[in-house]
Design a protein around this motif. Structure first.
Motif, PDB file in Angstrom:
ATOM      1  N   THR A   1      30.544  40.300  10.836  1.00  0.00           N
ATOM      2  CA  THR A   1      32.350  40.869  11.406  1.00  0.00           C
ATOM      3  C   THR A   1      32.662  41.692  12.818  1.00  0.00           C
ATOM      4  N   GLU A   2      33.623  42.442  13.326  1.00  0.00           N
ATOM      5  CA  GLU A   2      33.941  43.565  14.076  1.00  0.00           C
ATOM      6  C   GLU A   2      33.846  44.736  13.252  1.00  0.00           C
ATOM      7  N   SER A   3      34.769  44.712  12.378  1.00  0.00           N
ATOM      8  CA  SER A   3      34.609  45.583  11.345  1.00  0.00           C
ATOM      9  C   SER A   3      33.909  45.423   9.295  1.00  0.00           C
ATOM     10  N   LYS A   4      33.635  46.336   8.943  1.00  0.00           N
ATOM     11  CA  LYS A   4      33.582  46.403   7.680  1.00  0.00           C
ATOM     12  C   LYS A   4      34.215  45.655   6.462  1.00  0.00           C
TER      13      LYS A   4
ATOM     14  N   CYS B   1      36.588  49.101   5.415  1.00  0.00           N
ATOM     15  CA  CYS B   1      37.542  50.126   5.883  1.00  0.00           C
ATOM     16  C   CYS B   1      37.476  49.507   7.593  1.00  0.00           C
ATOM     17  N   SER B   2      37.722  49.636   8.251  1.00  0.00           N
ATOM     18  CA  SER B   2      38.244  49.783   9.867  1.00  0.00           C
ATOM     19  C   SER B   2      36.644  50.233  10.777  1.00  0.00           C
ATOM     20  N   CYS B   3      35.702  50.599  10.363  1.00  0.00           N
ATOM     21  CA  CYS B   3      34.117  50.846  10.969  1.00  0.00           C
ATOM     22  C   CYS B   3      34.116  49.899  11.377  1.00  0.00           C
ATOM     23  N   PRO B   4      33.100  49.929  12.967  1.00  0.00           N
ATOM     24  CA  PRO B   4      32.766  49.065  13.603  1.00  0.00           C
ATOM     25  C   PRO B   4      31.030  48.954  12.387  1.00  0.00           C
TER      26      PRO B   4
ATOM     27  N   SER C   1      27.140  57.501  12.797  1.00  0.00           N
ATOM     28  CA  SER C   1      28.397  57.631  13.062  1.00  0.00           C
ATOM     29  C   SER C   1      29.351  56.471  13.732  1.00  0.00           C
TER      30      SER C   1
ATOM     31  N   THR D   1      31.396  55.848  10.748  1.00  0.00           N
ATOM     32  CA  THR D   1      31.509  55.773   9.330  1.00  0.00           C
ATOM     33  C   THR D   1      32.995  56.770   9.019  1.00  0.00           C
ATOM     34  N   CYS D   2      33.686  56.480   7.789  1.00  0.00           N
ATOM     35  CA  CYS D   2      34.840  57.367   7.554  1.00  0.00           C
ATOM     36  C   CYS D   2      34.856  57.535   5.647  1.00  0.00           C
TER      37      CYS D   2
ATOM     38  N   ARG E   1      42.778  42.721   4.707  1.00  0.00           N
ATOM     39  CA  ARG E   1      43.514  43.696   6.095  1.00  0.00           C
ATOM     40  C   ARG E   1      42.833  42.417   7.541  1.00  0.00           C
TER      41      ARG E   1
ATOM     42  N   ASP F   1      40.037  41.343  10.800  1.00  0.00           N
ATOM     43  CA  ASP F   1      39.021  41.910  11.154  1.00  0.00           C
ATOM     44  C   ASP F   1      39.179  42.662  12.317  1.00  0.00           C
ATOM     45  N   VAL F   2      39.530  43.912  12.418  1.00  0.00           N
ATOM     46  CA  VAL F   2      39.834  44.613  13.916  1.00  0.00           C
ATOM     47  C   VAL F   2      38.939  45.933  13.626  1.00  0.00           C
ATOM     48  N   ALA F   3      38.112  46.661  13.926  1.00  0.00           N
ATOM     49  CA  ALA F   3      36.916  47.414  14.463  1.00  0.00           C
ATOM     50  C   ALA F   3      37.889  48.841  14.938  1.00  0.00           C
ATOM     51  N   GLY F   4      37.821  50.083  13.802  1.00  0.00           N
ATOM     52  CA  GLY F   4      39.710  51.308  15.056  1.00  0.00           C
ATOM     53  C   GLY F   4      37.935  52.008  15.113  1.00  0.00           C
TER      54      GLY F   4
ATOM     55  N   PHE G   1      35.408  57.808  11.705  1.00  0.00           N
ATOM     56  CA  PHE G   1      36.131  59.197  11.090  1.00  0.00           C
ATOM     57  C   PHE G   1      35.447  60.322  11.942  1.00  0.00           C
TER      58      PHE G   1
ATOM     59  N   ARG H   1      32.426  62.289  12.321  1.00  0.00           N
ATOM     60  CA  ARG H   1      31.482  63.093  11.340  1.00  0.00           C
ATOM     61  C   ARG H   1      31.486  64.076  11.240  1.00  0.00           C
TER      62      ARG H   1
ATOM     63  N   LEU I   1      33.247  64.924   7.927  1.00  0.00           N
ATOM     64  CA  LEU I   1      32.613  64.487   6.981  1.00  0.00           C
ATOM     65  C   LEU I   1      31.223  65.192   5.839  1.00  0.00           C
TER      66      LEU I   1
END
Lengths: 475, 96
Positions: A18-21, A24-27, A36, A38-39, B64, B66-69, B72, B74, B77
């Motif tokens: 997939t494009e995102s996790k 969450c929307s992390c790549p 790098s 992560t969220c 949701r 599947d779109v990568a954003g 955050f 680092r 965190l």
């Protein structure tokens, strides 16, 4: 050793493309600087709320459709609790009693025989992070945390390392063809756990051990062979096999016990309160199923039965989905299947292979390749020159015809011009010419070679050969 | 109902990697037992005709695209961690 029956069940973890996790929307990308991608959600901060990636659900269902699973129309999420720093929440969000896919089967060939292994289930869950141990501490990288993963569990129906490896090869092929995963073992995107026990014929199943996290087919084979040998030794020397989780050390080729296995209850599964169940209608399932392409086994069959290719060629061509797609596309554009197959297996596979890497990079489209083959067929270029054309158009949008002109490779089919060249070559080589007249047929290819060299491969070798023979015979 | 023993408490503490003093173990044993006692009140309810539910809310398919954003920051965190290095969280060594 052969008097023991080996029983193996596999749990295969496969990362989805997939494009995102998953939550969450992390790549969802391999590599990168630690932490790098992560969220607060994938690094487990309190108070964050996960939201399910629709594509990941569809891919898991697609995997199930590809192997004939029953898709649960109602599936839910559960927390699998365990305490380890690769899992920042201290639980893995997974599926316990209502997974997305139930049952299914994978058929494959092993040592010339057809074998079918039934599947227990496929469920969707999140991957854990990566730990790097050094000195007195452990460094934690959560980039992989939350990457969508399907866990595919077989029934215990595998009985040897050969069967396990052949099963995995077929499963990898199915998932790659389905487009749900790259299944790159060297990047850890597919990993297998091996549950293994041995028992004498006619006796109940023995105590099983679980060897975790095997990340290459070679490790799977070696780990199984080592564990069969170990359990046999234990039983032969009057001992008993202890149920435990084991680790296989690739460097030394031996396995060792990690901890007595925590049984399912110890994971204290309970329903995930932060996620709503997933409900699928028949229409949803049909829509996802319709996105499945023709899989390897079906293509292999079509290539031999409909296109008349050999079993060997069909196997070679279907090994890599992108190669099979190129071949199919080229044939659909009118290329001769046998000629296209030969060209793909020699030139495309040679050129697309990168040292030390799995897979083949396909640098031409079906349209480009069909044109090369058509030019060869029409005698506009010869096979030798076609390789230069392929180099020129590889990973560029250039058409084969444009490349032929750019390289000045258009073949000379003009009999008059070739005849003049042949006369020149013959008079420059009186010795070999005499040899031919004395009956040495092999000299013919020497003359054709000289002509090709002189014209940088631009003359039609068939016409040249005929002319050399004609002129040597009548002069 | 299964009886809560010191063993149950020790096992649970081990799974959670928590160290308990003997006094805490005793306290926990009583506490767990009291919790289970409370749960027993549910037994008085006849649930035979009620279908099992997976969630207290009736919503399903909260999904949701599947779109990568953007990931955050680092630094923010890692800054929450008691121990860190340049780019990783640092914890006590977990393998021998």
């Amino acid at each position: 050793m052969s008097e023991y029956i080996v029983t193996i069940g596999l749990e295969v973890h496969c990362e989805l493309k997939t494009e995102s996790k998953l939550f969450c929307s992390c790549p969802n990308k391999f590599g990168g600087e630690p932490n790098s991608h992560t969220c607060p959600i994938c690094s487990g901060h309190p108070g964050t709320m996960p939201v399910i990636n629709k594509k990941a659900v569809e891919y898991a269902i697609k995997a199930g459709c590809a192997i004939g699973s029953r898709i649960n129309k109602f599936s839910k999420w559960d927390r699998k609790n365990y305490f380890y720093p690769d899992l920042p929440k201290a639980w893995q969000t997974s599926q316990y009693d209502l997974p997305l896919c139930v049952g299914g089967e994978i058929s494959f060939e092993v040592n010339g025989e057809e074998k079918t292994v039934h599947m227990n289930r496929i469920h969707l869950e999140e991957d854990a992070g990566k730990l790097v141990h050094s000195g007195g501490h452990t460094a934690v990288d959560y980039n992989r945390c939350g990457v969508p993963l399907i866990e595919c569990v077989t029934e215990p129906e595998i009985h040897s390392a050969d069967e396990a490896v052949a099963f995995l090869e077929e499963m990898i092929s199915i998932f790659r063809y389905s487009g749900i995963s790259d299944c790159k073992m060297q990047e850890g995107s597919i990993r297998a756990d091996v549950n293994l026990s041995i028992a004498k014929r006619g006796e109940p199943l023995g105590t099983r051990t679980e060897t975790k996290n095997l990340n290459s087919l070679r490790s799977v084979r070696r780990a199984i062979e080592a564990e069969i040998a170990r359990q046999t030794d234990v039983l032969e020397s009057g001992g008993r096999v202890v149920q435990e989780t084991r680790h296989f050390d690739d460097a030394s080729g031996t396995g060792y016990g990690m901890r007595s296995k925590e049984d399912a209850q110890d994971y204290r599964y309970f329903p995930e309160p932060d996620l709503m169940p997933v409900v699928m209608t028949d229409e949803d399932i049909e829509r996802i199923k319709a996105t499945l392409p023709e899989l390897k086994a079906a293509r292999r069959k079509r290539y031999t039965e409909t296109l008349g290719l050999s079993a060997y060629d069909a196997e070679q061509l279907t090994d890599e989905p992108s190669v099979a797609d190129l071949f199919d596309g080229t044939v659909a554009l009118g290329a001769n299947p046998k000629k296209a197959a030969n060209y793909v297996m020699s030139e495309i596979m040679r050129k697309g292979k990168t040292e030390g890497e799995d897979g083949i990079t396909v640098g031409v489209t079906a349209k480009q390749l069909a044109e090369i083959l058509a030019l060869v067929d029409k005698g506009e270029i010869n096979l030798v020159a076609s390789k230069d054309v392929l180099d020129k158009i590889w990973q560029s949008g250039m058409s084969a015809s444009e490349a032929v002109d750019a390289l000045g490779l258009r073949q000379n089919n003009d009999v008059g011009e070739i005849e003049k060249l042949v006369r020149d070559i013959i008079s420059a080589n009186p010795g070999p010419a005499q040899d031919f007249r004395n009956g040495n047929e092999k000299v013919l290819s020497f003359f054709v070679g000289q002509l090709m060299k002189a014209t940088r491969g631009k003359i039609n070798p068939k016409i040249a050969g005929e002319l050399v023979r004609k002129l040597l015979t009548c002069s | 109902m299964e009886k809560i023993t010191t063993e149950t408490i020790r096992h649970t503490a081990m799974l959670s990697r928590i160290e308990l003093t003997e006094e805490e173990e005793r306290g926990m044993t009583e506490h767990f037992a009291a919790l289970l006692k409370q749960m027993e009140t549910l037994d008085s309810f006849d649930a035979a005709s009620v279908p099992a539910t997976a969630h207290i809310l009736s919503a399903v398919n909260v999904l949701r695209e599947d779109v990568a954003g953007e990931p955050f920051d680092r630094e923010k965190l890692l800054g929450c961690a008691p121990e860190r290095d340049e780019n990783s969280y640092i914890v006590p060594r977990v393998v021998e």
